[in-house]
Design a protein around this motif. Structure first.
Motif, PDB file in Angstrom:
ATOM      1  N   GLY A  75       0.806  -1.216   0.000  1.00  0.00           N
ATOM      2  CA  GLY A  75       0.000   0.000   0.000  1.00  0.00           C
ATOM      3  C   GLY A  75       0.834   1.258   0.000  1.00  0.00           C
ATOM      4  O   GLY A  75       0.410   2.305  -0.499  1.00  0.00           O
ATOM      5  N   ALA A  76       2.048   1.165   0.547  1.00  0.00           N
ATOM      6  CA  ALA A  76       2.928   2.331   0.573  1.00  0.00           C
ATOM      7  C   ALA A  76       3.367   2.747  -0.819  1.00  0.00           C
ATOM      8  O   ALA A  76       3.746   3.903  -1.040  1.00  0.00           O
ATOM      9  N   THR A  77       3.300   1.841  -1.797  1.00  0.00           N
ATOM     10  CA  THR A  77       3.695   2.192  -3.158  1.00  0.00           C
ATOM     11  C   THR A  77       2.734   3.199  -3.783  1.00  0.00           C
ATOM     12  O   THR A  77       3.091   3.867  -4.758  1.00  0.00           O
ATOM     13  N   VAL A  78       1.529   3.299  -3.241  1.00  0.00           N
ATOM     14  CA  VAL A  78       0.571   4.279  -3.752  1.00  0.00           C
ATOM     15  C   VAL A  78       1.142   5.692  -3.644  1.00  0.00           C
ATOM     16  O   VAL A  78       0.880   6.561  -4.486  1.00  0.00           O
ATOM     17  N   THR A  79       1.939   5.934  -2.605  1.00  0.00           N
ATOM     18  CA  THR A  79       2.543   7.252  -2.414  1.00  0.00           C
ATOM     19  C   THR A  79       3.389   7.644  -3.617  1.00  0.00           C
ATOM     20  O   THR A  79       3.249   8.738  -4.176  1.00  0.00           O
ATOM     21  N   GLY A  80       4.294   6.743  -4.012  1.00  0.00           N
ATOM     22  CA  GLY A  80       5.168   7.046  -5.143  1.00  0.00           C
ATOM     23  C   GLY A  80       4.401   7.222  -6.438  1.00  0.00           C
ATOM     24  O   GLY A  80       4.677   8.153  -7.216  1.00  0.00           O
ATOM     25  N   ALA A  81       3.438   6.344  -6.687  1.00  0.00           N
ATOM     26  CA  ALA A  81       2.663   6.431  -7.925  1.00  0.00           C
ATOM     27  C   ALA A  81       1.841   7.711  -7.971  1.00  0.00           C
ATOM     28  O   ALA A  81       1.720   8.353  -9.018  1.00  0.00           O
ATOM     29  N   SER A  82       1.277   8.114  -6.836  1.00  0.00           N
ATOM     30  CA  SER A  82       0.459   9.325  -6.791  1.00  0.00           C
ATOM     31  C   SER A  82       1.299  10.582  -7.010  1.00  0.00           C
ATOM     32  O   SER A  82       0.881  11.505  -7.720  1.00  0.00           O
ATOM     33  N   ILE A  83       2.481  10.610  -6.405  1.00  0.00           N
ATOM     34  CA  ILE A  83       3.363  11.763  -6.598  1.00  0.00           C
ATOM     35  C   ILE A  83       3.830  11.846  -8.045  1.00  0.00           C
ATOM     36  O   ILE A  83       3.874  12.929  -8.647  1.00  0.00           O
ATOM     37  N   ALA A  84       4.173  10.696  -8.629  1.00  0.00           N
ATOM     38  CA  ALA A  84       4.583  10.681 -10.034  1.00  0.00           C
ATOM     39  C   ALA A  84       3.446  11.153 -10.933  1.00  0.00           C
ATOM     40  O   ALA A  84       3.673  11.869 -11.922  1.00  0.00           O
ATOM     41  N   GLU A  85       2.213  10.781 -10.586  1.00  0.00           N
ATOM     42  CA  GLU A  85       1.061  11.220 -11.376  1.00  0.00           C
ATOM     43  C   GLU A  85       0.859  12.731 -11.267  1.00  0.00           C
ATOM     44  O   GLU A  85       0.568  13.406 -12.261  1.00  0.00           O
ATOM     45  N   ASP A  86       1.022  13.271 -10.058  1.00  0.00           N
ATOM     46  CA  ASP A  86       0.895  14.719  -9.889  1.00  0.00           C
ATOM     47  C   ASP A  86       1.974  15.470 -10.663  1.00  0.00           C
ATOM     48  O   ASP A  86       1.725  16.543 -11.231  1.00  0.00           O
ATOM     49  N   ALA A 153       4.443   1.269   7.600  1.00  0.00           N
ATOM     50  CA  ALA A 153       3.985   1.651   6.261  1.00  0.00           C
ATOM     51  C   ALA A 153       4.267   3.128   5.994  1.00  0.00           C
ATOM     52  O   ALA A 153       4.639   3.504   4.878  1.00  0.00           O
ATOM     53  N   PHE A 154       4.100   3.962   7.012  1.00  0.00           N
ATOM     54  CA  PHE A 154       4.378   5.387   6.862  1.00  0.00           C
ATOM     55  C   PHE A 154       5.851   5.619   6.523  1.00  0.00           C
ATOM     56  O   PHE A 154       6.181   6.450   5.662  1.00  0.00           O
ATOM     57  N   ALA A 155       6.729   4.874   7.181  1.00  0.00           N
ATOM     58  CA  ALA A 155       8.165   5.005   6.893  1.00  0.00           C
ATOM     59  C   ALA A 155       8.483   4.558   5.473  1.00  0.00           C
ATOM     60  O   ALA A 155       9.249   5.213   4.757  1.00  0.00           O
ATOM     61  N   VAL A 156       7.887   3.445   5.034  1.00  0.00           N
ATOM     62  CA  VAL A 156       8.124   2.962   3.673  1.00  0.00           C
ATOM     63  C   VAL A 156       7.559   3.944   2.649  1.00  0.00           C
ATOM     64  O   VAL A 156       8.106   4.091   1.545  1.00  0.00           O
ATOM     65  N   SER A 157       6.485   4.637   2.997  1.00  0.00           N
ATOM     66  CA  SER A 157       5.890   5.612   2.083  1.00  0.00           C
ATOM     67  C   SER A 157       6.878   6.703   1.698  1.00  0.00           C
ATOM     68  O   SER A 157       6.862   7.206   0.575  1.00  0.00           O
ATOM     69  N   TRP A 158       7.753   7.077   2.622  1.00  0.00           N
ATOM     70  CA  TRP A 158       8.744   8.107   2.314  1.00  0.00           C
ATOM     71  C   TRP A 158       9.792   7.593   1.329  1.00  0.00           C
ATOM     72  O   TRP A 158      10.310   8.362   0.514  1.00  0.00           O
ATOM     73  N   VAL A 159      10.093   6.302   1.395  1.00  0.00           N
ATOM     74  CA  VAL A 159      10.970   5.707   0.390  1.00  0.00           C
ATOM     75  C   VAL A 159      10.308   5.788  -0.984  1.00  0.00           C
ATOM     76  O   VAL A 159      10.921   6.181  -1.985  1.00  0.00           O
ATOM     77  N   MET A 160       9.013   5.438  -1.022  1.00  0.00           N
ATOM     78  CA  MET A 160       8.279   5.470  -2.270  1.00  0.00           C
ATOM     79  C   MET A 160       8.088   6.897  -2.783  1.00  0.00           C
ATOM     80  O   MET A 160       8.027   7.133  -3.991  1.00  0.00           O
ATOM     81  N   ALA A 161       7.989   7.858  -1.861  1.00  0.00           N
ATOM     82  CA  ALA A 161       7.869   9.260  -2.270  1.00  0.00           C
ATOM     83  C   ALA A 161       9.114   9.692  -3.042  1.00  0.00           C
ATOM     84  O   ALA A 161       9.019  10.375  -4.076  1.00  0.00           O
ATOM     85  N   LEU A 162      10.269   9.291  -2.552  1.00  0.00           N
ATOM     86  CA  LEU A 162      11.511   9.620  -3.256  1.00  0.00           C
ATOM     87  C   LEU A 162      11.548   8.957  -4.623  1.00  0.00           C
ATOM     88  O   LEU A 162      11.944   9.591  -5.624  1.00  0.00           O
ATOM     89  N   VAL A 163      11.123   7.696  -4.684  1.00  0.00           N
ATOM     90  CA  VAL A 163      11.087   6.995  -5.970  1.00  0.00           C
ATOM     91  C   VAL A 163      10.153   7.711  -6.942  1.00  0.00           C
ATOM     92  O   VAL A 163      10.485   7.907  -8.118  1.00  0.00           O
ATOM     93  N   GLY A 164       8.982   8.132  -6.463  1.00  0.00           N
ATOM     94  CA  GLY A 164       8.031   8.829  -7.315  1.00  0.00           C
ATOM     95  C   GLY A 164       8.575  10.138  -7.857  1.00  0.00           C
ATOM     96  O   GLY A 164       8.277  10.523  -8.989  1.00  0.00           O
ATOM     97  N   LEU A 165       9.378  10.822  -7.066  1.00  0.00           N
ATOM     98  CA  LEU A 165       9.973  12.080  -7.510  1.00  0.00           C
ATOM     99  C   LEU A 165      11.101  11.858  -8.504  1.00  0.00           C
ATOM    100  O   LEU A 165      11.386  12.721  -9.340  1.00  0.00           O
TER     101      LEU A 165
END
Length: 268
Positions: A75-86, A153-165
């Motif tokens: 579920g944390a991967t949603v963070t990266g995908a959403s940021i990439a979409e924005d 999950a919140f911590a992993v979301s920050w990893v995914m946020a960097l990937v999305g950027l």
């Protein structure tokens, strides 16, 4: 207004924006909940009979904490995908033109996805109760188990946020994260006991942070037995502490990296 208060206010505004988006696009909730339900039913009734849990622990009680951990990590991967979409749609440029805290976009995104993960866990818990899962510990320990899962999950979301950027397209985020997260969740004590791993993979499973999250959840929910799993690895003998260490390490490393990358990205 202080800088901290301004950041909190802006972050809450972005969080509400992301949650409203989920409300208006119900497909996000549907697929976020159907996938864990499918995994619960699949492993409980298709593979459960073929997997032997030492000590006679019911497989449903062994399985659910593992499904919880797998779902929140995916579920944390949603963070990266959403940021990439924005980024792809130019929304980040619009945020840049507003007088708002630069880190608020990332904080709001990760907090909103935390809420989505909480919904997924609630649905899975109800499904688990139907298929035979039970909480054997106290209410306080059970709440601590759910909080530990969400914070990881919140911590992993920050990893995914960097990937999305970094990658900028949702498709690449999904593919890249799948390559890493899929083996991380399966080379762990998520679905099978540690004793089932070959000697080559056993040390990896013992020190895999996903294994620690799963074991910590099992202990907090009371879904384990004394001396189980049989291991001398410090990570599984102290799973709560090991999980907290990983959470702090991920946040300390990836929060500043993600914010710095966001500042670089938003100035292009």
């Amino acid at each position: 207004m202080s800088a901290l208060a301004a950041t909190a206010s802006d972050s809450w505004t972005i969080t509400k924006r992301n949650l409203i988006k989920v409300k208006r696009v119900p497909d996000l909730i549907v697929f976020a909940t159907l996938s864990p339900i499918m995994f619960v039913l699949l492993f409980r009734y298709v593979f459960g009979g073929a997997i032997n849990v030492p000590g006679g622990l019911p497989y449903a009680e062994f399985l659910l904490p593992g499904i919880f951990a797998q779902t929140v990590v995916f579920g944390a991967t949603v963070t990266g995908a959403s940021i990439a979409e924005d980024l792809q749609k130019g929304l980040i440029d619009r945020f840049r033109s507003l007088p708002m805290s630069r880190s608020a976009v990332l904080i709001g995104r990760t907090v909103a996805d935390l809420g989505l993960n909480a919904i997924s866990i609630a649905v899975m818990a109800l499904t688990g109760l139907v298929v035979g899962w039970r909480v054997r510990s106290s209410v306080g320990e059970a709440i601590a188990g759910f909080l530990l899962l969400l914070l990881f999950a919140f911590a992993v979301s920050w990893v995914m946020a960097l990937v999305g950027l970094l990658v900028r397209t949702p498709e690449v985020v999904n593919n890249a994260s799948f390559i890493v997260i899929f083996p991380a969740t399966f080379v762990a004590i998520t679905f099978v006991p540690l004793e089932a791993f070959p000697s080559v993979l056993r040390p990896i499973a013992e020190w895999n942070p996903v294994s620690a999250v799963v074991q910590a959840s099992r202990e907090l929910f009371g879904n384990t037995l004394p001396g189980f799993p049989q291991t001398d690895a410090w990570s599984l003998e102290n799973p709560v502490v090991y999980t907290l260490i990983w959470m702090v390490a991920l946040l300390v490393v990836f929060v500043p990296l993600a914010v710095r990358q966001y500042l670089r990205t938003s100035t292009r």
